[in-house]
Scaffold this motif. Structure first.
Motif, mmCIF file in Angstrom:
data_model
loop_
_atom_site.group_PDB
_atom_site.id
_atom_site.type_symbol
_atom_site.label_atom_id
_atom_site.label_comp_id
_atom_site.label_asym_id
_atom_site.label_seq_id
_atom_site.Cartn_x
_atom_site.Cartn_y
_atom_site.Cartn_z
ATOM 1 N N VAL A 1 0.874 -1.163 0.000
ATOM 2 C CA VAL A 1 0.000 0.000 0.000
ATOM 3 C C VAL A 1 0.908 1.208 0.000
ATOM 4 C CG1 VAL A 1 -1.726 1.302 1.305
ATOM 5 C CG2 VAL A 1 -1.801 -1.193 1.317
ATOM 6 N N ALA A 2 0.618 2.191 -0.842
ATOM 7 C CA ALA A 2 1.407 3.425 -0.887
ATOM 8 C C ALA A 2 0.473 4.600 -0.588
ATOM 9 C CB ALA A 2 2.057 3.593 -2.258
ATOM 10 N N LEU A 3 0.869 5.413 0.372
ATOM 11 C CA LEU A 3 0.101 6.595 0.755
ATOM 12 C C LEU A 3 0.892 7.835 0.372
ATOM 13 C CD1 LEU A 3 -0.807 5.433 4.375
ATOM 14 C CD2 LEU A 3 -2.238 5.251 2.329
ATOM 15 N N THR A 4 0.233 8.783 -0.259
ATOM 16 C CA THR A 4 0.885 10.041 -0.600
ATOM 17 C C THR A 4 0.748 11.005 0.577
ATOM 18 O OG1 THR A 4 0.411 9.735 -2.942
ATOM 19 C CG2 THR A 4 0.898 11.978 -2.226
ATOM 20 N N VAL A 5 1.884 11.556 1.002
ATOM 21 C CA VAL A 5 1.911 12.502 2.118
ATOM 22 C C VAL A 5 2.484 13.832 1.638
ATOM 23 C CG1 VAL A 5 2.118 10.654 3.828
ATOM 24 C CG2 VAL A 5 4.182 11.737 2.949
ATOM 25 N N THR A 6 2.251 14.880 2.414
ATOM 26 C CA THR A 6 2.739 16.198 2.018
ATOM 27 C C THR A 6 4.174 16.454 2.453
ATOM 28 O OG1 THR A 6 1.808 17.209 4.006
ATOM 29 C CG2 THR A 6 0.439 17.239 2.026
ATOM 30 N N ASP A 7 4.610 15.808 3.557
ATOM 31 C CA ASP A 7 5.923 16.117 4.115
ATOM 32 C C ASP A 7 6.523 14.873 4.767
ATOM 33 O OD1 ASP A 7 8.159 17.132 5.384
ATOM 34 O OD2 ASP A 7 7.063 18.628 6.554
ATOM 35 N N LEU A 8 7.447 14.223 4.067
ATOM 36 C CA LEU A 8 8.079 13.023 4.613
ATOM 37 C C LEU A 8 8.840 13.318 5.904
ATOM 38 C CD1 LEU A 8 9.344 11.200 1.399
ATOM 39 C CD2 LEU A 8 7.617 10.379 3.014
ATOM 40 N N GLU A 9 9.388 14.504 6.026
ATOM 41 C CA GLU A 9 10.138 14.850 7.241
ATOM 42 C C GLU A 9 9.232 14.842 8.469
ATOM 43 O OE1 GLU A 9 13.409 14.864 7.038
ATOM 44 O OE2 GLU A 9 13.092 14.553 4.890
ATOM 45 N N ARG A 10 7.956 15.094 8.288
ATOM 46 C CA ARG A 10 6.976 15.045 9.381
ATOM 47 C C ARG A 10 6.385 13.646 9.514
ATOM 48 N NH1 ARG A 10 1.458 18.273 8.627
ATOM 49 N NH2 ARG A 10 1.447 16.855 6.873
ATOM 50 N N SER A 11 6.080 13.011 8.379
ATOM 51 C CA SER A 11 5.373 11.735 8.405
ATOM 52 C C SER A 11 6.245 10.540 8.777
ATOM 53 C CB SER A 11 4.709 11.476 7.047
ATOM 54 O OG SER A 11 3.684 12.412 6.817
ATOM 55 N N VAL A 12 7.499 10.510 8.317
ATOM 56 C CA VAL A 12 8.353 9.346 8.594
ATOM 57 C C VAL A 12 8.533 9.124 10.099
ATOM 58 C CG1 VAL A 12 10.695 8.412 8.361
ATOM 59 C CG2 VAL A 12 9.482 9.269 6.347
ATOM 60 N N PRO A 13 8.869 10.138 10.898
ATOM 61 C CA PRO A 13 8.992 9.892 12.338
ATOM 62 C C PRO A 13 7.678 9.427 12.974
ATOM 63 C CG PRO A 13 10.002 11.990 11.777
ATOM 64 C CD PRO A 13 9.267 11.506 10.556
ATOM 65 N N TRP A 14 6.548 9.955 12.498
ATOM 66 C CA TRP A 14 5.239 9.577 13.029
ATOM 67 C C TRP A 14 4.971 8.099 12.758
ATOM 68 C CZ3 TRP A 14 0.454 7.724 11.628
ATOM 69 C CH2 TRP A 14 -0.606 7.995 12.490
ATOM 70 N N TYR A 15 5.167 7.670 11.515
ATOM 71 C CA TYR A 15 4.944 6.261 11.170
ATOM 72 C C TYR A 15 5.995 5.361 11.817
ATOM 73 C CZ TYR A 15 1.064 6.970 7.954
ATOM 74 O OH TYR A 15 -0.170 7.256 7.416
ATOM 75 N N ARG A 16 7.225 5.835 11.947
ATOM 76 C CA ARG A 16 8.268 5.050 12.615
ATOM 77 C C ARG A 16 7.826 4.719 14.042
ATOM 78 N NH1 ARG A 16 12.655 8.354 12.101
ATOM 79 N NH2 ARG A 16 13.389 7.311 10.224
ATOM 80 N N GLN A 17 7.286 5.710 14.751
ATOM 81 C CA GLN A 17 6.789 5.473 16.107
ATOM 82 C C GLN A 17 5.590 4.538 16.093
ATOM 83 O OE1 GLN A 17 6.130 9.425 17.895
ATOM 84 N NE2 GLN A 17 7.609 8.739 19.418
ATOM 85 N N LEU B 1 5.271 5.389 2.006
ATOM 86 C CA LEU B 1 4.853 6.789 1.967
ATOM 87 C C LEU B 1 5.519 7.420 0.763
ATOM 88 C CD1 LEU B 1 5.396 7.810 5.715
ATOM 89 C CD2 LEU B 1 3.334 6.855 4.646
ATOM 90 N N HIS B 2 4.756 8.119 -0.045
ATOM 91 C CA HIS B 2 5.279 8.810 -1.220
ATOM 92 C C HIS B 2 5.127 10.308 -1.031
ATOM 93 C CE1 HIS B 2 4.644 5.322 -4.316
ATOM 94 N NE2 HIS B 2 5.243 4.915 -3.222
#
Length: 129
Positions: free
Chosen positions: A9-25, A54-55
């Protein structure tokens, strides 16, 4: 011939710098891939037999907020065994400071809904009790 399982599954996000730490947690794991493909950059986790990516597109449209009423994704759901496991995830979301709607029971199962930093709807789901 049986229908194949979901591979990724690939989700498009606006800001990987914000989303990657959130999903990592949320996932409690490090990504297995972080790659700039040219048209987009993606970061991917291996969750069991499924990849979740995440894209972020350099020309992304962040002026239109997510709305599950438009055609496309409604939500992404993660399987849980039972209500007890959902309760563990509710406690984990609380620990992470992630707002959720509590465990909701319906005839078809039990769900625990929440949203990512872009407002994408996510859910933990268990079969009916």
């Amino acid at each position: 011939m049986s229908f194949p399982r979901i591979a990724h599954v690939a989700l498009t996000v606006t800001d990987l710098e914000r989303s990657v730490p959130w999903y990592r947690q949320l996932f409690g794991a490090e990504p297995v891939l972080d790659e700039d493909t040219g048209p987009f950059r993606h970061v991917v986790w291996a969750l069991g037999d499924t990849l979740v990516g995440l894209h972020q597109f350099p020309d992304g449209r962040d002026d239109v907020p997510f709305d599950e009423r438009r055609p496309g994704l409604d939500h992404l759901s993660f399987a849980c065994a039972d209500k007890a496991e959902l309760a563990q995830w509710a406690a984990r979301l609380d620990e992470l400071g992630i707002r959720h709607g509590g465990i909701v029971e319906a005839g078809y199962g039990l769900g625990l809904s929440f949203r990512d930093p872009d407002g994408l709807p996510l859910e933990f789901f268990a079969p009916p009790a």
